[in-house]
Design a protein around this motif. Structure first.
Motif, PDB file in Angstrom:
ATOM      1  N   MET A 292       0.817  -1.218   0.000  1.00 16.13           N
ATOM      2  CA  MET A 292       0.000   0.000   0.000  1.00 16.13           C
ATOM      3  C   MET A 292       0.853   1.272   0.000  1.00 16.13           C
ATOM      4  O   MET A 292       0.487   2.275  -0.611  1.00 16.13           O
ATOM      5  N   TYR A 293       2.007   1.213   0.675  1.00 17.22           N
ATOM      6  CA  TYR A 293       2.856   2.397   0.813  1.00 17.22           C
ATOM      7  C   TYR A 293       4.151   2.284  -0.009  1.00 17.22           C
ATOM      8  O   TYR A 293       5.136   2.918   0.319  1.00 17.22           O
ATOM      9  N   ARG A 294       4.121   1.530  -1.089  1.00 15.72           N
ATOM     10  CA  ARG A 294       5.346   1.322  -1.868  1.00 15.72           C
ATOM     11  C   ARG A 294       5.918   2.618  -2.420  1.00 15.72           C
ATOM     12  O   ARG A 294       7.122   2.772  -2.549  1.00 15.72           O
ATOM     13  N   GLU A 295       5.052   3.585  -2.740  1.00  8.05           N
ATOM     14  CA  GLU A 295       5.531   4.861  -3.286  1.00  8.05           C
ATOM     15  C   GLU A 295       6.185   5.743  -2.220  1.00  8.05           C
ATOM     16  O   GLU A 295       6.861   6.714  -2.556  1.00  8.05           O
ATOM     17  N   SER A 296       5.994   5.418  -0.962  1.00  6.37           N
ATOM     18  CA  SER A 296       6.533   6.213   0.150  1.00  6.37           C
ATOM     19  C   SER A 296       7.831   5.639   0.707  1.00  6.37           C
ATOM     20  O   SER A 296       8.361   6.146   1.689  1.00  6.37           O
ATOM     21  N   ARG A 297       8.339   4.584   0.082  1.00  9.08           N
ATOM     22  CA  ARG A 297       9.534   3.914   0.598  1.00  9.08           C
ATOM     23  C   ARG A 297      10.809   4.646   0.177  1.00  9.08           C
ATOM     24  O   ARG A 297      10.975   5.009  -0.990  1.00  9.08           O
ATOM     25  N   LEU A 298      11.687   4.864   1.144  1.00  8.92           N
ATOM     26  CA  LEU A 298      13.009   5.440   0.883  1.00  8.92           C
ATOM     27  C   LEU A 298      13.989   4.288   0.725  1.00  8.92           C
ATOM     28  O   LEU A 298      14.150   3.473   1.633  1.00  8.92           O
ATOM     29  N   ILE A 299      14.658   4.240  -0.414  1.00 12.08           N
ATOM     30  CA  ILE A 299      15.517   3.103  -0.748  1.00 12.08           C
ATOM     31  C   ILE A 299      16.980   3.515  -0.749  1.00 12.08           C
ATOM     32  O   ILE A 299      17.323   4.646  -1.092  1.00 12.08           O
ATOM     33  N   GLY A 300      17.841   2.568  -0.390  1.00 14.10           N
ATOM     34  CA  GLY A 300      19.281   2.790  -0.449  1.00 14.10           C
ATOM     35  C   GLY A 300      19.741   3.895   0.486  1.00 14.10           C
ATOM     36  O   GLY A 300      19.333   3.968   1.639  1.00 14.10           O
ATOM     37  N   ARG A 301      20.584   4.799  -0.042  1.00 20.88           N
ATOM     38  CA  ARG A 301      21.143   5.867   0.790  1.00 20.88           C
ATOM     39  C   ARG A 301      20.083   6.844   1.294  1.00 20.88           C
ATOM     40  O   ARG A 301      20.305   7.558   2.270  1.00 20.88           O
ATOM     41  N   ALA A 302      18.953   6.892   0.642  1.00 13.63           N
ATOM     42  CA  ALA A 302      17.866   7.777   1.077  1.00 13.63           C
ATOM     43  C   ALA A 302      17.363   7.390   2.463  1.00 13.63           C
ATOM     44  O   ALA A 302      16.767   8.217   3.158  1.00 13.63           O
ATOM     45  N   ALA A 303      17.619   6.147   2.890  1.00 13.43           N
ATOM     46  CA  ALA A 303      17.202   5.711   4.226  1.00 13.43           C
ATOM     47  C   ALA A 303      17.790   6.609   5.306  1.00 13.43           C
ATOM     48  O   ALA A 303      17.170   6.828   6.351  1.00 13.43           O
ATOM     49  N   PHE A 304      18.971   7.166   5.057  1.00 17.72           N
ATOM     50  CA  PHE A 304      19.640   8.011   6.044  1.00 17.72           C
ATOM     51  C   PHE A 304      18.855   9.300   6.306  1.00 17.72           C
ATOM     52  O   PHE A 304      19.018   9.933   7.339  1.00 17.72           O
ATOM     53  N   THR A 305      17.972   9.666   5.405  1.00 16.20           N
ATOM     54  CA  THR A 305      17.167  10.883   5.567  1.00 16.20           C
ATOM     55  C   THR A 305      15.832  10.619   6.253  1.00 16.20           C
ATOM     56  O   THR A 305      15.014  11.540   6.400  1.00 16.20           O
ATOM     57  N   LEU A 306      15.591   9.392   6.684  1.00 19.83           N
ATOM     58  CA  LEU A 306      14.295   9.034   7.258  1.00 19.83           C
ATOM     59  C   LEU A 306      13.924   9.928   8.447  1.00 19.83           C
ATOM     60  O   LEU A 306      12.766  10.318   8.592  1.00 19.83           O
ATOM     61  N   GLY A 307      14.897  10.268   9.270  1.00 17.04           N
ATOM     62  CA  GLY A 307      14.628  11.105  10.436  1.00 17.04           C
ATOM     63  C   GLY A 307      14.128  12.493  10.089  1.00 17.04           C
ATOM     64  O   GLY A 307      13.510  13.162  10.922  1.00 17.04           O
ATOM     65  N   GLN A 308      14.358  12.933   8.863  1.00 18.01           N
ATOM     66  CA  GLN A 308      13.901  14.258   8.419  1.00 18.01           C
ATOM     67  C   GLN A 308      12.744  14.173   7.424  1.00 18.01           C
ATOM     68  O   GLN A 308      12.249  15.195   6.960  1.00 18.01           O
ATOM     69  N   ALA A 309      12.310  12.965   7.121  1.00 19.02           N
ATOM     70  CA  ALA A 309      11.251  12.777   6.121  1.00 19.02           C
ATOM     71  C   ALA A 309       9.884  13.150   6.688  1.00 19.02           C
ATOM     72  O   ALA A 309       9.668  13.151   7.895  1.00 19.02           O
ATOM     73  N   THR A 310       8.975  13.457   5.782  1.00 21.06           N
ATOM     74  CA  THR A 310       7.592  13.743   6.143  1.00 21.06           C
ATOM     75  C   THR A 310       6.760  12.491   5.908  1.00 21.06           C
ATOM     76  O   THR A 310       6.854  11.868   4.848  1.00 21.06           O
TER      77      THR A 310
END
Length: 197
Positions: A142-160
């Protein structure tokens, strides 16, 4: 700030392992272990919270990690309630919900699970045997479009929110269930297991 909820019955090296990985992989400044009064999805109640808090504090000694019973003090029982109360109490703090891949596999059974996804980013840490079920879960689809992949995972703490990331880790096979079944539910045994003694 990462939030790792659970009964911690008992806390063990696997919890330490995923907490340290979450700090590093999701770019978090701190993590709170939310030692819950009890898990609504489990029929058996946990050991007394004072015992679980004490064991967790002995085991998880890290300057960026705090052990807390705040759910007991807030009077919340479900994750969505806890998150709403924390966001009200700590206005401006960016929370990230942390969980193992086993929880993602059945996350759609949690009360108000879509509200959780709408409130905070979610960091998922792979555990043994749960990777495929988690990636194929209702939530992941359901939330596949909202997934942060690879190096983008490091930005999870700042994600909306909604945003989530799934990271594979070197595995630690320890589990609270296995410890209880083996009868090793004592403070000294759990700490010894964690240190490799």
């Amino acid at each position: 700030m990462g939030l790792l909820g659970g009964s911690f019955d008992p806390a063990h090296a696997g919890h330490v392992h995923i907490t340290k990985a979450a700090l590093e992989r999701f770019g978090l400044d701190r993590v709170w272990w939310l030692v819950s009064p009890g898990n609504p999805l489990k029929s058996r109640g946990p050991a007394p919270i004072e015992d679980r808090m004490g064991r967790a504090a002995k085991l998880m000694q890290h300057p960026k990690v705090q052990i807390t019973d705040i759910e007991t003090r807030l009077g919340t029982r479900y994750t969505a309630q806890t998150l709403a109360a924390l966001q009200m109490r700590y206005d401006g703090v960016r929370f990230v919900w942390l969980m193992g891949a086993d929880n993602l596999a059945q996350f759609h059974q949690w009360q108000d699970w879509q509200e959780i996804m709408a409130r905070v980013p979610v960091g998922v840490l792979a555990r043994p045997g749960d990777r495929l079920a988690a990636r194929m879960s209702k939530t992941a689809r359901m939330y596949r479009e909202s997934r942060l992949i690879g190096r983008a995972a490091f930005t999870l703490g700042q994600a909306t929110a909604p945003a989530w990331s799934f990271v594979n880790l070197p595995m630690n096979q320890m589990s609270s269930t296995a410890i209880r079944k083996a009868g090793r539910w004592t403070s000294d045994a759990v700490v010894a297991d964690a240190s490799g003694a």
